[in-house]
Design a protein around this motif. Structure first.
Motif, PDB file in Angstrom:
ATOM      1  N   ALA A 121       0.828  -1.270  -0.034  1.00 61.24           N
ATOM      2  CA  ALA A 121      -0.079  -0.041   0.017  1.00 61.24           C
ATOM      3  C   ALA A 121       0.820   1.273   0.235  1.00 61.24           C
ATOM      4  O   ALA A 121       0.368   2.201  -0.764  1.00 61.24           O
ATOM      5  CB  ALA A 121      -1.018   0.037   1.148  1.00 61.24           C
ATOM      6  N   ALA A 122       2.003   1.279   0.819  1.00 62.99           N
ATOM      7  CA  ALA A 122       3.041   2.452   0.754  1.00 62.99           C
ATOM      8  C   ALA A 122       3.557   2.418  -0.350  1.00 62.99           C
ATOM      9  O   ALA A 122       3.687   3.630  -1.100  1.00 62.99           O
ATOM     10  CB  ALA A 122       3.840   2.108   1.836  1.00 62.99           C
ATOM     11  N   ILE A 123       4.025   1.525  -1.254  1.00 65.13           N
ATOM     12  CA  ILE A 123       4.322   1.688  -2.502  1.00 65.13           C
ATOM     13  C   ILE A 123       3.518   2.301  -3.747  1.00 65.13           C
ATOM     14  O   ILE A 123       3.742   3.125  -4.487  1.00 65.13           O
ATOM     15  CB  ILE A 123       5.123   0.480  -3.095  1.00 65.13           C
ATOM     16  N   LYS A 124       2.186   1.598  -3.524  1.00 64.60           N
ATOM     17  CA  LYS A 124       1.336   2.041  -4.422  1.00 64.60           C
ATOM     18  C   LYS A 124       0.821   3.718  -4.188  1.00 64.60           C
ATOM     19  O   LYS A 124       0.488   4.345  -5.022  1.00 64.60           O
ATOM     20  CB  LYS A 124      -0.109   1.289  -4.336  1.00 64.60           C
ATOM     21  N   ALA A 125       0.879   4.015  -2.939  1.00 68.51           N
ATOM     22  CA  ALA A 125       0.416   5.580  -2.498  1.00 68.51           C
ATOM     23  C   ALA A 125       1.536   6.387  -3.270  1.00 68.51           C
ATOM     24  O   ALA A 125       0.996   7.539  -3.425  1.00 68.51           O
ATOM     25  CB  ALA A 125       0.417   5.657  -1.036  1.00 68.51           C
ATOM     26  N   LEU A 126       2.840   5.977  -3.294  1.00 71.34           N
ATOM     27  CA  LEU A 126       3.613   6.843  -3.912  1.00 71.34           C
ATOM     28  C   LEU A 126       3.434   6.868  -5.472  1.00 71.34           C
ATOM     29  O   LEU A 126       4.364   7.623  -6.196  1.00 71.34           O
ATOM     30  CB  LEU A 126       5.096   6.573  -3.458  1.00 71.34           C
ATOM     31  N   GLY A 127       2.797   5.973  -6.032  1.00 70.90           N
ATOM     32  CA  GLY A 127       2.531   5.769  -7.636  1.00 70.90           C
ATOM     33  C   GLY A 127       3.695   5.058  -8.245  1.00 70.90           C
ATOM     34  O   GLY A 127       3.627   5.038  -9.302  1.00 70.90           O
ATOM     35  N   PHE A 128       4.293   4.189  -7.445  1.00 73.36           N
ATOM     36  CA  PHE A 128       5.422   3.249  -7.842  1.00 73.36           C
ATOM     37  C   PHE A 128       4.627   2.043  -8.178  1.00 73.36           C
ATOM     38  O   PHE A 128       3.878   1.628  -7.334  1.00 73.36           O
ATOM     39  CB  PHE A 128       6.545   2.943  -7.159  1.00 73.36           C
ATOM     40  N   PRO A 129       5.275   1.169  -9.278  1.00 72.55           N
ATOM     41  CA  PRO A 129       4.682  -0.153  -9.334  1.00 72.55           C
ATOM     42  C   PRO A 129       5.334  -1.228  -8.217  1.00 72.55           C
ATOM     43  O   PRO A 129       6.406  -0.994  -8.192  1.00 72.55           O
ATOM     44  CB  PRO A 129       5.232  -0.623 -10.740  1.00 72.55           C
ATOM     45  N   ALA A 130       4.538  -2.049  -7.727  1.00 76.02           N
ATOM     46  CA  ALA A 130       5.199  -2.982  -6.711  1.00 76.02           C
ATOM     47  C   ALA A 130       5.157  -4.317  -7.401  1.00 76.02           C
ATOM     48  O   ALA A 130       4.502  -4.852  -8.391  1.00 76.02           O
ATOM     49  CB  ALA A 130       4.001  -3.110  -5.603  1.00 76.02           C
ATOM     50  N   VAL A 131       6.465  -4.909  -7.215  1.00 75.18           N
ATOM     51  CA  VAL A 131       6.697  -6.015  -7.796  1.00 75.18           C
ATOM     52  C   VAL A 131       7.420  -7.021  -6.660  1.00 75.18           C
ATOM     53  O   VAL A 131       7.833  -6.891  -5.629  1.00 75.18           O
ATOM     54  CB  VAL A 131       8.167  -6.002  -8.797  1.00 75.18           C
ATOM     55  N   PRO A 132       6.994  -8.371  -6.962  1.00 72.17           N
ATOM     56  CA  PRO A 132       7.597  -9.348  -5.960  1.00 72.17           C
ATOM     57  C   PRO A 132       8.876  -9.274  -5.950  1.00 72.17           C
ATOM     58  O   PRO A 132       9.744  -9.348  -7.030  1.00 72.17           O
ATOM     59  CB  PRO A 132       6.744 -10.691  -6.383  1.00 72.17           C
ATOM     60  N   MET A 133       9.632  -9.692  -4.819  1.00 70.43           N
ATOM     61  CA  MET A 133      11.060 -10.017  -4.854  1.00 70.43           C
ATOM     62  C   MET A 133      11.159 -11.154  -4.063  1.00 70.43           C
ATOM     63  O   MET A 133      10.370 -12.200  -4.301  1.00 70.43           O
ATOM     64  CB  MET A 133      11.526  -8.780  -3.808  1.00 70.43           C
ATOM     65  N   ASP A 134      12.497 -11.527  -3.363  1.00 65.68           N
ATOM     66  CA  ASP A 134      12.686 -13.058  -2.996  1.00 65.68           C
ATOM     67  C   ASP A 134      11.826 -12.886  -1.574  1.00 65.68           C
ATOM     68  O   ASP A 134      11.730 -12.048  -1.000  1.00 65.68           O
ATOM     69  CB  ASP A 134      14.069 -13.188  -2.743  1.00 65.68           C
ATOM     70  N   GLY A 135      11.414 -14.187  -1.207  1.00 67.23           N
ATOM     71  CA  GLY A 135      10.461 -14.371   0.017  1.00 67.23           C
ATOM     72  C   GLY A 135       9.273 -13.602  -0.125  1.00 67.23           C
ATOM     73  O   GLY A 135       8.383 -13.616  -1.146  1.00 67.23           O
ATOM     74  N   ALA A 136       9.154 -12.906   1.146  1.00 68.64           N
ATOM     75  CA  ALA A 136       7.811 -12.234   1.005  1.00 68.64           C
ATOM     76  C   ALA A 136       8.048 -10.840   0.799  1.00 68.64           C
ATOM     77  O   ALA A 136       7.277 -10.086   0.959  1.00 68.64           O
ATOM     78  CB  ALA A 136       7.080 -12.344   2.397  1.00 68.64           C
ATOM     79  N   ASN A 137       9.286 -10.274   0.397  1.00 68.10           N
ATOM     80  CA  ASN A 137       9.625  -8.990   0.214  1.00 68.10           C
ATOM     81  C   ASN A 137       8.801  -8.505  -0.699  1.00 68.10           C
ATOM     82  O   ASN A 137       8.645  -9.074  -1.667  1.00 68.10           O
ATOM     83  CB  ASN A 137      11.105  -8.872   0.242  1.00 68.10           C
ATOM     84  N   ILE A 138       8.682  -7.189  -0.872  1.00 66.79           N
ATOM     85  CA  ILE A 138       8.156  -6.412  -2.191  1.00 66.79           C
ATOM     86  C   ILE A 138       9.194  -5.172  -2.536  1.00 66.79           C
ATOM     87  O   ILE A 138       9.710  -4.564  -1.688  1.00 66.79           O
ATOM     88  CB  ILE A 138       6.776  -5.767  -1.668  1.00 66.79           C
ATOM     89  N   GLY A 139       9.043  -5.083  -3.766  1.00 66.94           N
ATOM     90  CA  GLY A 139       9.841  -3.967  -4.378  1.00 66.94           C
ATOM     91  C   GLY A 139       9.155  -2.777  -4.903  1.00 66.94           C
ATOM     92  O   GLY A 139       7.983  -3.160  -5.464  1.00 66.94           O
ATOM     93  N   ALA A 140       9.586  -1.732  -5.203  1.00 65.76           N
ATOM     94  CA  ALA A 140       9.238  -0.653  -5.775  1.00 65.76           C
ATOM     95  C   ALA A 140       9.988  -0.482  -7.150  1.00 65.76           C
ATOM     96  O   ALA A 140      11.238  -0.164  -6.918  1.00 65.76           O
ATOM     97  CB  ALA A 140       9.272   0.648  -4.918  1.00 65.76           C
ATOM     98  N   GLY A 141       9.457  -0.723  -8.121  1.00 67.91           N
ATOM     99  CA  GLY A 141      10.258  -0.529  -9.352  1.00 67.91           C
ATOM    100  C   GLY A 141       9.766  -1.721 -10.416  1.00 67.91           C
ATOM    101  O   GLY A 141       8.597  -2.062 -10.458  1.00 67.91           O
ATOM    102  N   PRO A 142      10.654  -1.986 -11.289  1.00 73.02           N
ATOM    103  CA  PRO A 142      12.177  -1.746 -11.259  1.00 73.02           C
ATOM    104  C   PRO A 142      12.293  -0.268 -12.258  1.00 73.02           C
ATOM    105  O   PRO A 142      11.522   0.032 -13.012  1.00 73.02           O
ATOM    106  CB  PRO A 142      12.474  -2.971 -12.362  1.00 73.02           C
ATOM    107  N   PHE A 143      13.521   0.231 -11.814  1.00 74.44           N
ATOM    108  CA  PHE A 143      14.057   1.605 -12.436  1.00 74.44           C
ATOM    109  C   PHE A 143      15.056   1.202 -13.329  1.00 74.44           C
ATOM    110  O   PHE A 143      15.799   0.418 -13.058  1.00 74.44           O
ATOM    111  CB  PHE A 143      14.124   2.573 -11.299  1.00 74.44           C
TER     112      PHE A 143
END
Length: 181
Positions: A121-143
């Motif tokens: 939700a924090a990533i989406k609130a800033l307008g960044f695309p959210a992508v799955p990372m390793d494990g349960a981690n979430i990433g903003a990007g890719p850039f």
């Protein structure tokens, strides 16, 4: 280089003068054998490098990630988002840049469940695309650049109070799940 080393090894004289003529020297024979092996390895490596990675392949890779295209009227290079050619003045349709499959990511470490939803939700609130990372981690990007990912990290920590780090998300290591198209 390998051909020259092989050629030099083949014409190398391994005999030395002795009382009754010339005899083979074991040290010189071992040296010729070493030059032959090294020359053969260099020759094979050169052939493989020539076959696999010519100079043109890096140009093709760079062109596939370019943010320019040819104008349909004058064939000059213009930006993908251009609506008018700066060279000939022709009206052109803007083309959306290709979606990145790999690149720099602002990675948010989190656990499954509520923690993961809050980060997304924090990533989406800033307008960044959210992508799955390793494990349960979430990433903003890719850039496309590391600097853009650093800006995303600063915005996540400053505006959303979310800890994030800059990571490179690739498609070849198998560490990350594939992105949907």
């Amino acid at each position: 280089m390998g051909v020259l080393l092989l050629g030099g090894a083949m014409v190398m004289d391994v005999s030395v003068p002795a009382g009754l003529g010339r005899v083979n020297n074991l040290g010189l024979m071992a040296e010729r054998q070493n030059y032959t092996i090294i020359g053969g390895i260099l020759l094979i490596a050169g052939i493989l490098m020539n076959m696999r990675g010519g100079r043109g392949s890096s140009d093709k890779i760079a062109a596939s990630y370019s943010d320019t295209r040819a104008c349909p009227q004058c064939a000059e290079q213009i930006k993908l988002a251009a609506v008018k050619c700066r060279f000939c003045g022709a009206e052109v349709e803007a083309v959306a840049p290709p979606k990145l499959k790999h690149g720099w990511v602002a990675s948010v470490p989190c656990r499954l469940g509520e923690d993961q939803e809050r980060a997304q939700a924090a990533i989406k609130a800033l307008g960044f695309p959210a992508v799955p990372m390793d494990g349960a981690n979430i990433g903003a990007g890719p850039f496309s650049t590391k600097q853009e990912a650093k800006v995303a990290v600063k915005r996540l920590s400053g505006e959303q109070s979310v800890f994030a780090t800059v990571d490179y998300r690739d498609t070849v290591s198998g560490k990350f799940p594939p992105l949907p198209d």
